[in-house]
Design a protein around this motif. Structure first.
Motif, short mmCIF file in Angstrom:
data_model
loop_
_atom_site.label_atom_id
_atom_site.label_comp_id
_atom_site.label_asym_id
_atom_site.label_seq_id
_atom_site.Cartn_x
_atom_site.Cartn_y
_atom_site.Cartn_z
N ARG A 207 99.92 -7.04 42.07
CA ARG A 207 100.29 -6.32 43.29
C ARG A 207 100.21 -4.81 43.09
O ARG A 207 100.21 -4.05 44.07
CB ARG A 207 101.71 -6.70 43.71
CG ARG A 207 101.86 -8.16 44.13
CD ARG A 207 103.29 -8.52 44.44
NE ARG A 207 104.16 -8.41 43.27
CZ ARG A 207 105.47 -8.63 43.27
NH1 ARG A 207 106.07 -8.98 44.41
NH2 ARG A 207 106.18 -8.52 42.17
N LYS A 208 100.14 -4.36 41.86
CA LYS A 208 100.03 -2.94 41.58
C LYS A 208 98.63 -2.45 41.98
O LYS A 208 97.65 -3.18 41.86
CB LYS A 208 100.26 -2.66 40.10
CG LYS A 208 101.60 -3.16 39.57
CD LYS A 208 102.76 -2.33 40.09
CE LYS A 208 104.07 -2.74 39.42
NZ LYS A 208 105.21 -1.96 39.94
N THR A 209 98.56 -1.23 42.42
CA THR A 209 97.28 -0.66 42.85
C THR A 209 97.14 0.77 42.33
O THR A 209 98.12 1.42 41.97
CB THR A 209 97.17 -0.64 44.38
OG1 THR A 209 98.28 0.08 44.93
CG2 THR A 209 97.15 -2.05 44.94
N PHE A 210 95.89 1.25 42.31
CA PHE A 210 95.64 2.63 41.93
C PHE A 210 96.20 3.61 42.97
O PHE A 210 96.58 4.72 42.63
CB PHE A 210 94.13 2.90 41.82
CG PHE A 210 93.45 2.18 40.68
CD1 PHE A 210 94.07 2.06 39.45
CD2 PHE A 210 92.17 1.67 40.83
CE1 PHE A 210 93.44 1.41 38.40
CE2 PHE A 210 91.54 1.02 39.79
CZ PHE A 210 92.17 0.89 38.56
N SER A 211 96.21 3.19 44.22
CA SER A 211 96.47 4.12 45.31
C SER A 211 97.45 3.51 46.30
O SER A 211 97.86 2.36 46.18
CB SER A 211 95.15 4.47 46.02
OG SER A 211 94.52 3.28 46.48
N SER A 212 97.79 4.30 47.32
CA SER A 212 98.64 3.84 48.41
C SER A 212 98.00 4.25 49.73
O SER A 212 97.42 5.35 49.84
CB SER A 212 100.04 4.45 48.31
OG SER A 212 100.80 4.17 49.47
N GLU A 213 98.09 3.38 50.72
CA GLU A 213 97.46 3.67 52.00
C GLU A 213 98.04 4.89 52.67
O GLU A 213 97.37 5.55 53.46
CB GLU A 213 97.60 2.45 52.92
CG GLU A 213 96.77 2.51 54.16
CD GLU A 213 96.75 1.20 54.92
OE1 GLU A 213 96.00 1.09 55.90
OE2 GLU A 213 97.48 0.28 54.52
N SER A 214 99.27 5.22 52.36
CA SER A 214 99.90 6.37 53.02
C SER A 214 99.71 7.67 52.24
O SER A 214 100.01 8.74 52.76
CB SER A 214 101.40 6.11 53.20
OG SER A 214 102.04 6.00 51.94
N ALA A 215 99.23 7.59 51.00
CA ALA A 215 98.99 8.79 50.17
C ALA A 215 97.49 9.03 50.14
O ALA A 215 96.80 8.70 49.16
CB ALA A 215 99.56 8.61 48.77
#
Length: 1589
Positions: free
Chosen positions: A1116-1124
């Motif tokens: 579930r961890k990701t490089f990025s975030s949709e809001s950042a």
């Protein structure tokens, strides 16, 4: 009851008018309807039809009736149904929708499936065609296709759609002259448009705005999701407001100071405009209300009730309040609560609970027509029993478990009382069991009310023996029994006549009943035949003496016109009338509502006369009352307390101080008492009323979240210690939606036990609603039940299912763990699938065993529930899995919302191969099965199926957009996939499927290729090869969230070294996989030291490499975030290959991956907060007391001590959306599992604001992503601008910001194209055909693109599906066009030039050039050709005497150059026609072209669509294009070929010359390469002439 809309049931019968006969029965037949003598019975005439009407509608205030059959034939009567005639002005069966004008009773419209429609201004007597350049929208309800202006009947909005093949886009057109001229374009990409002045009582407060203001719901940018839809307002029909072309529109601030997305519907209710919104992750809806389009408020409901999708109904309301029924139970046996708003619609208070609803959302509620404050409602008396009921769906049937009772209110819902008949309690059937058309109980007839029901303890079913017709003539206060049995009924002559007919399901009723004295006595009138009654109706205002009865007899349908006009010989006089008070108390004294008493003048019950005021509505008289407490409501920002006795300040609100309050150090001010008189209330005020201002404390005027509340510090909550042998945790975050009214941050947690046999979940389940500050263990999921699995709803995150470890009931919550419910599953321990739009639709796949003790005789059964598990139906046996594939997110794919795919064993035999069973109607019927499959997957708009070929031992893919039609996927060269290999469908959110295919499966050497589809998923090209995967086929592939088309992969660099461990390298793409580059390494590390290698762009020998998906413990961890937006972290190293993770450092990019920096030594984990404004890092696996954080996008980092003793951190979490300012640190301390909340809300003391017209005041700046190989900021054919918070601003994001601010399309370049089918990139980045393979054929391409009529010979390139670029470099269309089979005529029309076009294209330039040449010959000074370098000359090229003649002369040259092209176009048109006639069949392969190329000819005009598509726009090409990848551009190749073939002649190269930006340079180059044979001085002259042109 009046006809008010479509009769849905009537659409089931075929319809055709066969006769139009008139039959008169009884003694009145001789006298006729115009006789003056008194008749004993009404006159009845009959017309025969072969179907029920789908529309039967009166023109208001007239006897004109429209009858529409099921096949859309239209008939008109001018005498209230006595005679019908076909409407002759309209072709048969053309009218699809009949729509009356809402505000002009003479106008109506008939809409057709085409672009020409019909209108009438004289109630249908004549019809006129009008044209709208759009089709009627399929997505708009019939009542919303045309939207009318309440003040100006000529202002009309047409909500339509524009279609290309199966793909349709909604748009809006409008007229300001009632369609006297063609409709004009209003706005594209709409979801419905309205006039602001849509009701008589709604107003903006400005006459100009009332006149022109329009409101539209529009699609989100690059999104089809409803959650991204917005609302915009324009005051000039969405036209440009200035010379720059900027459209005049604005997005209103619905939520106090910000716009809101997710707009799904709008409704005007009297003087109010209601806007409903939805959002991702929640079923809760937001309801925003305004009374002027300027000031908006979110509706708040007393007691914390939520509005959920398909769970609330806006009821018939008043001019001063809105009434809404909110469902608060399970959907299988729904009940609700009625709320009434204050006068501005902001706060709703509870009126009555346990109202009866049905599953369609209808509520047993109706106001008494024409009288304020009175309405009837049915409630459920045994509501406690029903809340726990799980039996069959029996709503409204004989065995309905609900015990419904009827109540009435005379004071707008403040109090309710029972209704009685003959001293017994009476109950009436209401809206949920409607059996006629129009209103249920009342009409404009003053005080007259009728209903079907029974006396007793509760309401029986309609056919019960006690059912009867009851009548009240005092607005429902008292009732009398009128007729036995169920009836249809109507009112006429303002209540002077009551008409009824027995309601029967058989054709056995041959008479009607009527009463002339308020139902006290009834008479009988015979019908021409016995019928089964369907509809009984009259005019909308119930003032007529004429009625229409529609009935059925043996598949024939009859319209009976019933005329009572001759029953009485006189008209009522004044002494026949009486005053009737509309509302009285129990002592018969008139009561007040809204400060007024209300009375009507009506006919006395026994008066032997008719009122005969046809089409004149009764008008009440009013008397003013003294003000009482009931005339006041809570003021703005105040709400009722729990006892509804006082108004208190609403939570989170403040009291306005007014002018001058709380200044100069004062501590008090005179503010609102909390009360105000209801606006519109007419009561007489007295001294000492409730709304007099009172002294208030200035502290009450400060909002709780106002500036100054921030502490400036990060706060660590109290550490929570979990007793037990735990070493880690499983967590489930319940994301909130933007439309959520709650502000909790809920996390569900389950500790993981340490054991010798490994890890296993504990029996404890914990929940926190404040992000880990406080944890609790709900009894419902912890006591007496063992939970096997926890399954959050995939789409509605407020819902979580707790699956038992056995045969027990499933426990679930719909409100984020505040309350819990249960249902009995069809089997134990099943898998759940969820519908993306319908919260209550679920599929359960579990094992059912014939013998519970023998697990060998079990099979998996798929079951469907549409009411959240209350009832189940089996849909498939021997099922592996099932999935809902219908979704409203992809309306263009035309998938039914009930579409389901199931992977099952053939013939329900566990030994048979797998196949896919599918249905569009919950398996009431089945679509053809897809056999011999391996599996299927859904991703975005695509459905992909893997099909086995047992003979070839291969695996093929098929793709579909609609789930019905599947097409074979064509793989590129070399992709023969073994049938034992499975595909991995990667993230495909950019209108193309990314498919990973394993090409090497040896242990420890696994890798494969990513192939990418076109926009319909059928043709694949190679995107990247050698992509790393593991033995579970997880792939090192990840998209950057929030940005389009940015992808990171890891590739195996040593594929050819089979005896070596894999060596990985990281690559990034900025155009969705069309091109890949290495990650540029930072120049120095965080300590300022240089790395062992260096590169500015990233090379094969030196680049940044990142550990990716295959190495993650938590996927579930990701490089990025949709809001950042644009921010990304990774753990890796700088070098030639990816190294060991234990030696890795932590890196960050702030610009979408263009540049990277080292931010920490070693491996750290990261989380984004406050939409990227806060970033927290933690080092796992090492004892520590600190975390690091940044508030300036990683420029600086600060330490925060979260513990007093060292903690070994195991995880750092927050909301995945990155919107929270709270985090949780998970770890181990002294052998115990611990959690600590980190609260960063103290760092900022105010909300960030967007100031669009002043960048210095705004807390945000605009940032644009770009492609590393491009100088501009164009990605996917457009420049996008995103809001990012300025790092130096101490503020917080109080809501989820809509980051994308603007988008502008760019001209097409090489970056907007990828290699076509069977083409691949060479070492120079160009696309070349793979040796030994053929490009895609015309037949194959045309079959994959059925909506196209032209096929262009493959150039090696195709558009990236995501690009929106326009014009520019069309690399896929630089070749000859051919018609698709069967589309020759369409192709010819699109590509040919008309004779007149050719004539004028030749003669006009020649004429102008000849005239100019004659003038030059007569007037020039003889210096033609005498150009000397360095010599001063009087030759002025800017002089009009010189400039324009030279231009004309040059035009003549251009004509000479263009003539071959024109001739070629003529030849091509003639040749295409001849080919269709078969004349040139024997010439195939040996054709000749007038322009160079022969054999069909390569197009030499431009790189754009020119003559072949009827265009001639020769645009300039960027001089740098084509050189980015070190290759000659296609234009240069075309120039060379063109000039070679024309021998350097002037007419042969002028066409190509126009394409170059540097003409002299090109001419010199062509000379040097001996392509152009021309003296040097001629080159200079030609270049100068072209420059002048």
């Amino acid at each position: 009851m009046r006809v008010c809309g479509f009769l849905q049931a009537a659409a089931l019968w075929p319809s055709l008018l066969t006769t139009s006969s008139l039959s008169i029965f009884g003694s009145s037949a001789i006298l006729g309807p115009t006789a003056l003598a008194k008749n004993d019975d009404p006159i009845v005439s009959e017309t025969e039809f072969k179907s029920l009407p789908i529309r039967l509608e009166y023109f208001e205030d007239s006897d004109v009736v429209i009858y529409q059959t099921e096949d859309h034939a239209l008939y008109r009567s001018t005498d209230a149904g006595s005679n019908f005639k076909p409407i002759k002005d309209i072709p048969v069966n053309r009218g699809v929708r009949f729509i009356r004008h809402e505000f002009d009773d003479k106008r109506a419209y008939i809409l057709t499936p085409e672009l020409t429609h019909y209108r009438t201004d004289d109630r249908g007597e004549t019809w006129t065609q009008f044209f709208v350049d759009a089709m009627v929208s399929d997505w708009q309800p019939p009542s919303q296709v045309l939207r009318f202006h309440a003040d100006n009947p000529d202002y009309i909005i047409f909500n339509g759609m524009d279609c290309e093949g199966i793909f349709c886009a909604e748009l809006a057109m409008y007229t300001t002259d009632g369609f006297s001229t063609d409709a004009r374009f209003l706005r594209p990409n709409t979801r419905g448009c309205w006039w602001a002045k849509s009701t008589k009582t709604f107003a903006t407060g400005d006459k100009d705005l009332d006149r022109d203001r329009s409101i539209c719901i529009i699609m989100g940018e690059m999104s089809t999701f409803k959650q991204d839809q917005r609302m915009v307002i324009s005051d000039n029909f969405f036209n440009a407001k200035d010379a720059d072309g900027v459209v005049q529109q604005f997005e209103p601030n619905l939520d106090t100071n910000r716009p809101v997305s997710g707009i799904v519907n709008m409704a005007f209710v009297h003087g109010y405009l209601l806007v409903a919104t939805i959002s991702m992750n929640t079923a809760e809806m937001g309801l925003y209300i305004t009374d002027d389009t300027l000031k908006w408020h979110r509706a708040m409901f007393h007691g914390g009730h939520r509005l959920e999708q398909e769970a609330y109904t806006v009821l018939e309301s008043t001019n001063y309040s809105i009434q809404i029924d909110v469902m608060n139970t399970k959907p299988s046996h729904p009940m609700g609560v009625i709320f009434t708003s204050n006068s501005n619609g902001t706060f709703f208070t509870r009126n009555i609970e346990h109202t009866n609803r049905n599953i369609e959302g209808h509520v047993d509620f109706e106001k008494i027509s024409g009288i304020q404050g009175i309405f009837l409602v049915n409630t459920v008396d045994n509501w406690k029993e029903i809340e726990e009921y799980s039996g069959d769906k029996l709503d409204g049937t004989r065995d309905d478990p609900k015990k419904k009772v009827t109540e009435i209110t005379f004071d707008d819902g403040r109090s309710f009382r029972e209704i009685t008949a003959d001293g017994k309690r009476l109950h009436l059937h209401s809206v949920t069991e409607l059996n006629n058309v129009g209103r249920v109980f009342s009409s404009p007839a003053p005080g007259l009310v009728m209903g079907i029901g029974n006396t007793g303890d509760y309401l029986r079913y309609p056919a019960h023996e006690d059912t009867a017709l009851f009548v009240s003539d005092d607005a429902g206060l008292t009732w009398t029994k009128a007729l036995d049995g169920p009836h249809k009924y109507e009112f006429g002559d303002q209540g002077s006549i009551l008409v009824a007919i027995h309601d029967s399901g058989k054709a056995e009723i041959g008479e009607i009943k009527y009463s002339l004295n308020h139902g006290e006595d009834w008479k009988t009138a015979k019908l021409p035949r016995k019928i089964k009654p369907w509809i009984l109706t009259t005019t909308q205002d119930s003032t007529s003496l004429k009625f229409i009865l529609v009935g059925e007899d043996t598949q024939q349908y009859y319209v009976h016109a019933i005329d009572f006009d001759g029953l009485h010989e006189r008209k009522c006089k004044d002494d026949d009338m009486e005053d009737w008070w509309a509302r009285v108390d129990q002592d018969d004294n008139p009561t007040c509502v809204m400060g007024q008493r209300q009375k009507y003048r009506r006919r006395k019950k026994d008066a032997a006369c008719f009122i005969m005021k046809e089409f004149e509505d009764p008008v009440p008289e009013t008397e003013q009352c003294d003000c009482t407490d009931l005339d006041f409501e809570c003021d703005y920002n105040f709400v009722f307390d729990d006892d509804k006795k006082d108004c208190v300040l609403a939570e989170g609100s403040s009291i306005p101080t007014g002018d001058g309050g709380c200044k100069d150090g004062s501590k008090t001010f005179m503010g609102s008492s909390g009360w105000r008189r209801i606006p519109g209330n007419e009561c007489k005020k007295r001294k000492g009323e409730k709304d007099i201002p009172v002294e208030r404390q200035c502290s009450d005027a400060t909002p709780p979240n106002s500036p100054g509340t921030g502490s400036g510090e990060v706060e660590s909550g109290k550490q929570t210690v979990f007793e037990g042998n735990y070493n880690s945790f499983r967590t489930w975050y319940l994301e909130r939606g933007d439309s959520s009214s709650q502000n909790d941050e809920t996390v569900i947690m389950r500790p993981i036990l340490r054991s010798d046999g490994g890890r296993e979940s504990s029996d404890e389940i914990w929940i926190t609603h404040n992000h880990g500050k406080k944890w609790n263990m709900p009894d419902a999921i912890n006591k007496g039940v063992a939970i096997w699995d926890i399954v959050p709803h995939r789409h509605f995150k407020d819902m979580v299912y707790f699956i038992p470890n056995g045969d027990g009931s499933v426990i679930y919550t719909t409100d984020r763990g505040d309350s819990f419910h249960t249902f009995k599953p069809p089997s134990a321990r099943g898998d759940l699938s969820f519908h993306p739009d319908k919260m209550d639709w679920i599929i359960w796949v579990g094992s059912v065993c014939d013998d519970p003790d023998n697990k060998d005789h079990c099979r998996k059964i798929a079951s469907l529930s549409t009411d959240r598990g209350d009832h189940w139906e089996t849909i498939a046996r021997e099922a592996i899995r099932c999935e809902f594939t219908g979704s409203s997110a992809y309306p263009y794919s035309d998938r039914d919302e009930k579409q389901i795919f199931c992977l099952v064993r053939k013939d329900e035999d566990p030994n048979e191969p797998l196949q896919i069973q599918r249905s569009n109607d919950f398996f009431q019927s089945k679509l053809p099965a897809i056999v011999d499959v391996s599996n299927f997957a859904t991703m975005a708009e695509f459905i992909v199926v893997a099909v086995k070929d047992d003979e070839e031992k291969t695996l093929h893919a098929q793709a579909s957009l609609d789930g019905v039609t599947f097409a074979d996927a064509h793989f590129p060269y070399g992709f023969v996939v073994d049938h034992q290999t499975a595909y991995t469908v990667l993230d495909s959110s950019t209108h193309a499927i990314n498919l990973f295919v394993v090409t090497e499966s040896s242990e420890g050497r696994e890798y494969g290729s990513i192939i990418k589809s076109n926009s319909n998923g059928t043709s694949y090209v190679l995107s990247a090869s050698g992509v790393n995967c593991n033995s579970f086929w997880y792939v090192d592939f990840e998209k950057m969230l929030g940005l389009e088309g940015v992808v990171l992969i890891n590739v195996v660099a040593n594929k050819d070294k089979t005896n070596e461990p894999k060596k990985l390298q990281s690559k990034i793409s900025h155009n969705d996989g069309a091109e890949w580059t290495f990650l540029p390494p930072p120049g120095k590390d965080i300590e300022g030291k240089k790395y062992s290698c260096g590169s500015t762009k990233g090379t094969e020998k030196c680049a940044l490499h990142i550990h990716s998906y295959t190495e993650r413990v938590d996927h579930r961890k990701t490089f990025s975030s949709e809001s950042a937006i644009g921010l990304m972290f990774g753990v890796g190293n700088v070098g030639q290959y990816l190294g060991d993770k234990k030696d890795a450092d932590t890196f960050m990019t702030r610009d979408g991956g263009l540049t990277w920096s080292n931010v920490m030594k070693g491996e750290w984990i990261w989380q984004y907060g406050d939409q990227g404004s806060i970033i927290v890092l933690a080092q796992v696996g090492k004892p520590t007391k600190i975390v690091k954080y940044t508030t300036d996008e990683g420029e600086t980092w600060q330490d925060h001590a979260f513990a007093t003793e060292d903690v070994t951190i195991t995880d750092l979490t927050t909301l995945r959306s990155g919107s929270s300012r709270n985090f949780i640190v998970w770890g181990l301390q002294n052998g115990k599992a611990v959690t600590t909340n980190l609260d960063f809300s103290g760092l900022a003391d105010r909300e960030c604001v967007v100031v669009e017209d002043d960048g210095t005041k705004s807390d945000y700046y605009l940032w644009s992503p770009r492609h590393p190989l491009m100088e501009d900021n164009c990605l996917f054919g457009h420049q996008s601008q995103y809001y990012r918070k300025k790092p130096d601003r101490p503020c917080f994001n109080s809501y989820r910001l809509q980051h994308k601010y603007n988008e502008r399309n760019c001209s097409c370049t090489r970056s907007d194209f990828e290699c076509d089918f069977n083409f691949e990139l060479d070492n120079h980045g160009a696309c070349h055909l793979i040796p030994g393979f053929e490009p895609i054929s015309r037949q194959q391409w045309c079959s994959q693109n059925p909506d196209e009529n032209a096929f262009y010979e493959p150039t090696g390139y195709r558009r990236i599906p995501l690009t929106t670029c326009v014009e520019g470099k069309q690399m896929d269309k630089q070749s000859q066009a051919h018609p698709c089979p069967g589309k020759e005529e369409e192709f010819e029309k699109a590509h040919r030039m008309s004779g007149w076009s050719i004539f004028f294209a030749i003669t006009i330039p020649i004429g102008l050039a000849s005239a100019a040449g004659w003038w030059v010959w007569r007037n020039w000074d003889g210096k033609f050709g005498q150009i000397r370098l360095g010599e001063q000359t009087t030759f002025n090229t800017d002089s009009p005497w010189i400039k324009y003649p030279v231009m004309a002369a040059a035009g003549l040259v251009a004509v000479a150059a263009a003539t071959p092209a024109v001739v070629k176009a003529i030849w091509r048109s003639a040749k295409a026609a001849a080919e269709r006639w078969g004349i040139f069949d024997h010439w195939q392969g040996g054709g000749y072209s007038w322009l160079p190329g022969g054999g069909g000819g390569t197009r030499t005009f431009t790189t754009r669509d020119s003559f072949a598509r009827g265009r001639g726009d020769y645009a300039v090409v960027d001089e740098d294009e084509g050189e980015l990848l070190g290759e000659e551009s296609d234009e240069e190749v075309a120039w060379k070929k063109d000039l070679h073939r024309n021998g350097g002649k002037l007419g042969g190269f002028l066409i190509s010359i126009e394409l170059t930006p540097s003409i002299p340079q090109l001419l010199h180059k062509l000379q040097e390469e001996q392509i152009l044979e021309m003296p040097q001085d001629h080159v200079i002259k030609v270049a100068l002439i072209i420059k002048i042109i």
